[in-house]
Motif scaffolding. Structure first.
Motif, PDB file in Angstrom:
ATOM      1  N   ARG A 150       0.814  -1.097  -0.037  1.00 48.71           N
ATOM      2  CA  ARG A 150       0.007   0.071  -0.153  1.00 48.71           C
ATOM      3  C   ARG A 150       0.773   1.198  -0.056  1.00 48.71           C
ATOM      4  N   ILE A 151       2.192   1.163  -0.111  1.00 48.71           N
ATOM      5  CA  ILE A 151       3.140   2.238  -0.179  1.00 48.71           C
ATOM      6  C   ILE A 151       2.997   3.074  -1.457  1.00 48.71           C
ATOM      7  N   ARG A 152       2.408   4.294  -1.291  1.00 53.09           N
ATOM      8  CA  ARG A 152       2.279   5.372  -2.485  1.00 53.09           C
ATOM      9  C   ARG A 152       3.088   6.426  -2.639  1.00 53.09           C
ATOM     10  N   THR A 153       4.008   6.638  -1.480  1.00 52.48           N
ATOM     11  CA  THR A 153       4.891   7.736  -1.485  1.00 52.48           C
ATOM     12  C   THR A 153       6.434   7.104  -1.839  1.00 52.48           C
ATOM     13  N   ASN A 154       6.921   7.480  -3.029  1.00 57.03           N
ATOM     14  CA  ASN A 154       8.373   7.072  -3.244  1.00 57.03           C
ATOM     15  C   ASN A 154       8.198   5.254  -3.143  1.00 57.03           C
ATOM     16  N   PRO A 155       7.294   4.633  -4.098  1.00 58.25           N
ATOM     17  CA  PRO A 155       7.478   3.099  -3.958  1.00 58.25           C
ATOM     18  C   PRO A 155       8.578   2.528  -4.473  1.00 58.25           C
ATOM     19  N   HIS A 156       9.196   3.210  -5.324  1.00 60.25           N
ATOM     20  CA  HIS A 156      10.657   2.774  -6.061  1.00 60.25           C
ATOM     21  C   HIS A 156      11.359   2.258  -5.090  1.00 60.25           C
ATOM     22  N   ILE A 157      11.584   3.146  -4.073  1.00 61.62           N
ATOM     23  CA  ILE A 157      12.683   2.943  -2.991  1.00 61.62           C
ATOM     24  C   ILE A 157      12.376   1.606  -2.405  1.00 61.62           C
ATOM     25  N   PHE A 158      10.921   1.169  -1.767  1.00 59.98           N
ATOM     26  CA  PHE A 158      10.920  -0.294  -1.474  1.00 59.98           C
ATOM     27  C   PHE A 158      11.089  -1.209  -2.315  1.00 59.98           C
ATOM     28  N   ALA A 159      10.879  -0.975  -3.795  1.00 56.31           N
ATOM     29  CA  ALA A 159      10.933  -1.934  -4.883  1.00 56.31           C
ATOM     30  C   ALA A 159      12.508  -2.259  -4.898  1.00 56.31           C
ATOM     31  N   LYS A 160      13.555  -1.098  -4.797  1.00 57.27           N
ATOM     32  CA  LYS A 160      14.812  -1.374  -4.908  1.00 57.27           C
ATOM     33  C   LYS A 160      15.330  -2.162  -3.481  1.00 57.27           C
ATOM     34  N   LEU A 161      14.639  -1.976  -2.429  1.00 55.09           N
ATOM     35  CA  LEU A 161      15.130  -2.724  -1.280  1.00 55.09           C
ATOM     36  C   LEU A 161      14.518  -4.186  -1.232  1.00 55.09           C
ATOM     37  N   ARG A 162      13.421  -4.223  -1.992  1.00 48.38           N
ATOM     38  CA  ARG A 162      13.185  -5.852  -2.178  1.00 48.38           C
ATOM     39  C   ARG A 162      14.203  -6.594  -3.417  1.00 48.38           C
ATOM     40  N   SER A 163      14.508  -5.816  -4.116  1.00 48.59           N
ATOM     41  CA  SER A 163      15.618  -6.187  -5.252  1.00 48.59           C
ATOM     42  C   SER A 163      16.741  -6.470  -4.523  1.00 48.59           C
ATOM     43  N   PHE A 164      17.227  -5.826  -3.534  1.00 49.52           N
ATOM     44  CA  PHE A 164      18.427  -5.663  -2.702  1.00 49.52           C
ATOM     45  C   PHE A 164      18.472  -6.983  -2.044  1.00 49.52           C
ATOM     46  N   ALA A 165      17.221  -7.371  -1.263  1.00 48.21           N
ATOM     47  CA  ALA A 165      17.035  -8.473  -0.469  1.00 48.21           C
ATOM     48  C   ALA A 165      16.788  -9.724  -1.166  1.00 48.21           C
ATOM     49  N   LEU A 166      16.089  -9.755  -2.273  1.00 45.25           N
ATOM     50  CA  LEU A 166      16.140 -10.892  -3.116  1.00 45.25           C
ATOM     51  C   LEU A 166      17.562 -11.343  -3.852  1.00 45.25           C
ATOM     52  N   ASN A 167      18.314 -10.190  -4.165  1.00 48.70           N
ATOM     53  CA  ASN A 167      19.724 -10.551  -4.744  1.00 48.70           C
ATOM     54  C   ASN A 167      20.611 -11.281  -3.806  1.00 48.70           C
ATOM     55  N   ILE A 168      20.303 -10.762  -2.314  1.00 50.08           N
ATOM     56  CA  ILE A 168      21.354 -11.233  -1.326  1.00 50.08           C
ATOM     57  C   ILE A 168      20.762 -12.819  -1.013  1.00 50.08           C
ATOM     58  N   LEU A 169      19.472 -13.002  -1.004  1.00 44.40           N
ATOM     59  CA  LEU A 169      19.184 -14.579  -0.854  1.00 44.40           C
ATOM     60  C   LEU A 169      19.418 -15.286  -2.114  1.00 44.40           C
ATOM     61  N   ARG A 170      19.448 -14.767  -3.230  1.00 46.89           N
ATOM     62  CA  ARG A 170      19.791 -15.681  -4.524  1.00 46.89           C
ATOM     63  C   ARG A 170      21.231 -16.036  -4.299  1.00 46.89           C
ATOM     64  N   LYS A 171      22.278 -14.713  -3.925  1.00 46.06           N
ATOM     65  CA  LYS A 171      23.564 -15.035  -3.928  1.00 46.06           C
ATOM     66  C   LYS A 171      23.882 -15.825  -2.934  1.00 46.06           C
ATOM     67  N   ASN A 172      23.120 -16.283  -1.674  1.00 42.79           N
ATOM     68  CA  ASN A 172      23.216 -17.302  -0.848  1.00 42.79           C
ATOM     69  C   ASN A 172      22.454 -18.673  -1.316  1.00 42.79           C
ATOM     70  N   LYS A 173      22.149 -18.699  -2.269  1.00 44.71           N
ATOM     71  CA  LYS A 173      21.512 -20.019  -3.045  1.00 44.71           C
ATOM     72  C   LYS A 173      20.358 -20.486  -2.063  1.00 44.71           C
ATOM     73  N   VAL A 174      19.671 -19.425  -1.675  1.00 43.80           N
ATOM     74  CA  VAL A 174      18.318 -19.992  -1.265  1.00 43.80           C
ATOM     75  C   VAL A 174      17.319 -20.091  -2.093  1.00 43.80           C
ATOM     76  N   GLU A 175      16.607 -21.261  -1.927  1.00 47.04           N
ATOM     77  CA  GLU A 175      15.456 -21.899  -2.860  1.00 47.04           C
ATOM     78  C   GLU A 175      14.214 -21.473  -2.209  1.00 47.04           C
ATOM     79  N   ASN A 176      13.951 -21.622  -1.129  1.00 47.21           N
ATOM     80  CA  ASN A 176      12.360 -21.260  -0.663  1.00 47.21           C
ATOM     81  C   ASN A 176      12.545 -20.000   0.151  1.00 47.21           C
ATOM     82  N   VAL A 177      12.115 -18.775  -0.751  1.00 45.84           N
ATOM     83  CA  VAL A 177      12.224 -17.554  -0.148  1.00 45.84           C
ATOM     84  C   VAL A 177      11.367 -17.300   1.161  1.00 45.84           C
ATOM     85  N   SER A 178       9.992 -17.992   0.964  1.00 45.98           N
ATOM     86  CA  SER A 178       9.252 -17.544   1.982  1.00 45.98           C
ATOM     87  C   SER A 178       9.580 -18.233   3.386  1.00 45.98           C
ATOM     88  N   LEU A 179      10.122 -19.376   3.393  1.00 44.35           N
ATOM     89  CA  LEU A 179      10.747 -20.035   4.453  1.00 44.35           C
ATOM     90  C   LEU A 179      11.803 -19.343   4.977  1.00 44.35           C
TER      91      LEU A 179
END
Length: 196
Positions: free
Chosen positions: A148-177
């Motif tokens: 529901r973020i409406r102010t500067n949503p791109h900042i949180f999109a970048k944070l999600r990408s950052f988090a996802l990249n770290i998880l992928r770098k660490n070979k995480v298969e199940n992101v939810s878990l």
């Protein structure tokens, strides 16, 4: 939307790239042209993918190529070399009733390059594997669509990408878990490669 699609095709060509783009329902004239073309013209090439079975799904695809299509607005679509029709045939096992249910769909794509029908099948399938690995994880595990973020949503999109990249770098298969376990023990986050 057609002007955006035209710009996408032109940008790809000027940068030395080729494009295969799915024709969506909001491009009614182009979609109608593709449907009419496939109904009235014999395809230049056809590829029937063998049936594959994984988990509770049996799937196959049929790909038809139409080279040098006549489209309603020829000036706008001069870069289009072909139309690709993909029919997906699926049977899904309903585990509650132990019965198979059919789930078929047809999609159309425009392309600035001509490939074999088998190559088109593989390229389009590869695209959907990216869709499943990236966008599905963003939407479901990271809740991007529910945000529901409406102010500067791109900042949180970048944070999600950052988090996802770290998880992928660490070979995480199940992101939810992994996210759940990280909430239970924040020290785990500091042990990831790329965090400190």
């Amino acid at each position: 939307m057609p002007s955006i699609a035209k710009k996408t095709l032109q940008t790809a060509k000027t940068t030395g790239n080729e494009v295969i783009v799915q024709v969506k329902g909001n491009q009614k004239t182009l979609l109608n042209d593709c449907q009419t073309l496939s109904a009235t013209t014999a395809p230049n090439e056809v590829y029937q993918e063998p049936m594959t079975k994984s988990r509770n799904r049996i799937e196959s695809r049929k790909v038809e190529i139409f080279i040098s299509p006549a489209l309603t607005d020829d000036e706008q679509w001069t870069l289009v070399k072909g139309v690709v029709k993909v029919q997906r045939f699926r049977q899904l096992l309903d585990t509650k009733t132990n019965t198979w249910k059919n789930s078929d769909e047809t999609s159309f794509y425009i392309s600035t390059i001509i490939l074999s029908a088998q190559d088109f099948c593989q390229v389009i399938r590869h695209h959907w594997s990216i869709e499943n690995k990236n966008h599905y994880v963003r939407d479901v595990s990271l809740g991007e669509d529910k945000s529901r973020i409406r102010t500067n949503p791109h900042i949180f999109a970048k944070l999600r990408s950052f988090a996802l990249n770290i998880l992928r770098k660490n070979k995480v298969e199940n992101v939810s878990l992994e996210l759940f376990e990280n909430c239970m023990n924040l020290d785990r986050v500091l042990n990831y490669a790329g965090v400190l």
